[in-house]
Design a protein around this motif. Structure first.
Motif, short mmCIF file in Angstrom:
data_model
loop_
_atom_site.label_atom_id
_atom_site.label_comp_id
_atom_site.label_asym_id
_atom_site.label_seq_id
_atom_site.Cartn_x
_atom_site.Cartn_y
_atom_site.Cartn_z
N SER A 204 0.57 -0.66 -0.24
CA SER A 204 -0.06 0.32 -0.09
C SER A 204 0.88 1.28 -0.16
N ALA A 205 0.44 2.12 -0.91
CA ALA A 205 1.79 3.54 -0.57
C ALA A 205 1.07 4.33 0.51
N ILE A 206 -0.23 3.83 0.76
CA ILE A 206 -1.40 4.76 2.43
C ILE A 206 -0.40 4.39 4.05
N GLY A 207 -0.45 2.32 3.90
CA GLY A 207 0.01 2.16 5.19
C GLY A 207 1.65 2.03 5.69
N THR A 208 1.86 2.10 6.68
CA THR A 208 3.42 1.58 6.98
C THR A 208 3.70 -0.05 6.91
N GLY A 209 2.44 -0.62 7.22
CA GLY A 209 3.09 -1.71 8.48
C GLY A 209 3.05 -2.85 6.90
N GLY A 210 3.43 -4.11 7.13
CA GLY A 210 3.18 -5.40 6.30
C GLY A 210 3.86 -6.66 7.18
N MET A 211 4.26 -7.55 6.23
CA MET A 211 3.37 -8.24 7.11
C MET A 211 4.54 -9.07 8.64
N VAL A 212 5.90 -8.78 7.97
CA VAL A 212 7.52 -7.89 9.14
C VAL A 212 6.52 -7.88 10.27
N THR A 213 6.11 -6.49 10.44
CA THR A 213 5.18 -5.68 11.35
C THR A 213 4.11 -6.86 11.87
N LYS A 214 3.56 -7.66 11.38
CA LYS A 214 3.03 -8.73 11.62
C LYS A 214 3.24 -10.02 12.83
N ILE A 215 3.91 -10.04 11.71
CA ILE A 215 4.55 -10.77 12.76
C ILE A 215 4.93 -11.00 13.87
N GLU A 216 5.84 -9.32 14.15
CA GLU A 216 6.74 -9.05 15.23
C GLU A 216 5.32 -8.99 16.47
N ALA A 217 4.46 -8.39 16.06
CA ALA A 217 2.84 -8.57 17.16
C ALA A 217 2.40 -9.65 17.56
N ALA A 218 2.43 -10.57 16.90
CA ALA A 218 2.41 -11.36 17.23
C ALA A 218 3.25 -12.47 17.61
N ARG A 219 4.35 -12.05 18.00
CA ARG A 219 5.11 -12.42 18.78
C ARG A 219 5.25 -11.29 20.58
N ILE A 220 4.85 -10.49 19.75
CA ILE A 220 4.73 -9.59 22.01
C ILE A 220 3.09 -10.45 21.91
N ALA A 221 2.52 -10.18 21.43
CA ALA A 221 0.70 -10.86 22.01
C ALA A 221 1.40 -12.16 22.98
N THR A 222 1.55 -13.28 21.68
CA THR A 222 1.77 -15.01 21.34
C THR A 222 2.79 -14.92 23.51
N GLY A 223 3.64 -14.03 23.49
CA GLY A 223 4.58 -14.53 24.24
C GLY A 223 4.05 -13.40 25.91
N ALA A 224 3.15 -12.84 25.73
CA ALA A 224 2.15 -12.74 26.61
C ALA A 224 1.19 -13.03 27.42
N GLY A 225 1.05 -14.20 26.13
CA GLY A 225 -0.39 -15.36 27.15
C GLY A 225 -2.09 -15.29 25.70
#
Length: 362
Positions: A204-225
């Protein structure tokens, strides 16, 4: 009843021209309202402020410089929250705007206030709508993307589930635009994604994220249960209903203090405190606090309350922590015991440089 944090990206809310797509916003709100009707508590982490400000400012694409981004966010945030408020009101629901900076989850007083604010909003039946405070956040204190922000908010509000809505319907074992790529339905740990090539920026020309940031977010959340569902925005209703859509990331760890979660995954440290081998052992083996006696040097400029790297003799960062002294104070304390310092300088110098409760070993 479940408490669910839903994150939606700019590309899922915007038209090709860069402004808000009213139909997309309405569809998302309708799905969230249905969740509320079932008894769930909903917290929405929404990108889109900068995107919403592009059209009113006649900007053809997301600006690259921080000042123009902040100007667009200032214009767009009002339009974004107004649209949400209008559609949620259609369902008899009230929204509350919560704009956060990194300090709100790292500094203890800010963290407590943020927690109390969310708790009271949910108690009152309000739907909190969260975004990074783009208008005032500097590059040094930014979360960087709303995926990470959503993971930290999930922990902050004690969520039962984090739903990441994107412009793709899940995590694939290859480029989803290519024939033969298959969706991965469940991720139980790092081994399930170790071989994947996920270093693909957002299209997207509008957003800043991508699959990398989503994987990292999933790591943070799942690592905290906290379990995570990654799917496309049109599947929001199905995800909130518990249907098997997208990719589900299963918990891998347990809950921990939010500010420490931020230290481990998303903080920009202000400097470094260098340790001798004994101090490294004390921190990593004995789980002790850091005292002046084990410090050999200080680099960078920081003040009490800032996050710093704790570096071993081999120049490897072994931990991060919230420091209790200014960088200007520490050089005169190095190598000395807290007892001696208290006797010479007063009881206030008997405190730890970094307390164990404010430290995350990496």
């Amino acid at each position: 009843m479940s408490r669910i944090v839903v994150k939606v990206g700019s590309s899922s809310l915007s038209s090709a021209e860069g402004g808000l797509d009213g139909e997309r916003v309405d569809a998302l709100v309708d799905a969230l309202a249905a969740g509320r009707e079932r008894g769930d508590e909903i917290v929405l982490v929404s990108s889109g402020a900068i995107a919403a400000g592009l059209a009113p400012l006649s900007l053809p694409r997301r600006p690259r410089d921080l000042a123009t981004q902040q100007a667009a966010a200032s214009v767009g945030q009002g339009a974004l929250i107004a649209r949400y408020a209008q559609r949620f009101e259609h369902h008899g629901l009230v929204v509350g705007q919560v704009l956060l900076t990194a300090d709100d989850v790292t500094r203890r007083s800010h963290y407590r206030n943020a927690y109390q604010t969310f708790a009271r909003l949910l108690e009152l039946g309000v739907v909190p709508i969260v975004n990074e405070n783009d208008t005032v956040a500097t590059s040094e204190i930014r979360f960087g993307d709303n995926d990470r922000l959503a993971a930290l908010v999930s922990h902050l509000v004690h969520a039962d589930l984090l739903v990441l809505l994107s412009d793709v319907d899940g995590l694939y074992d290859g480029d989803p635009r290519r024939e033969g790529a298959a969706i991965i339905r469940d991720v139980h740990g790092e081994a399930d994604i170790a071989e994947l090539d996920i270093v693909r920026p957002s299209a997207s020309a509008i957003g800043t994220g991508g699959m990398v940031t989503k994987i990292e977010a999933a790591r943070i959340a799942t690592g905290a249960g906290i379990p995570v569902v990654l799917t496309a925005a049109p599947q929001a209703a199905a995800a909130l209903e518990g249907q098997a859509v997208g990719t589900r990331f299963h918990p891998t760890g347990r809950r921990r203090p939010t500010r420490l979660l931020w230290l481990a995954h998303a903080s920009n440290t202000k400097g470094a405190v260098h340790l001798d081998a004994g101090a490294v052992r004390a921190l990593t083996v004995r789980k002790a606090s850091l005292l002046p006696a084990g410090i050999t040097g200080v680099t960078g400029t920081f003040v009490a309350g800032d996050p710093v790297d704790l570096v071993g003799p081999d120049d490897v960062v072994i931990a991060r922590g919230i420091v209790n002294y200014d960088s200007a104070e520490l050089p005169s304390l190095l190598g000395r015991s807290t007892r001696d310092l208290a006797a010479e300088l007063g009881a206030e110098y008997e405190r730890e440089v970094v307390h164990r409760d404010d430290m995350m070993v990496i």
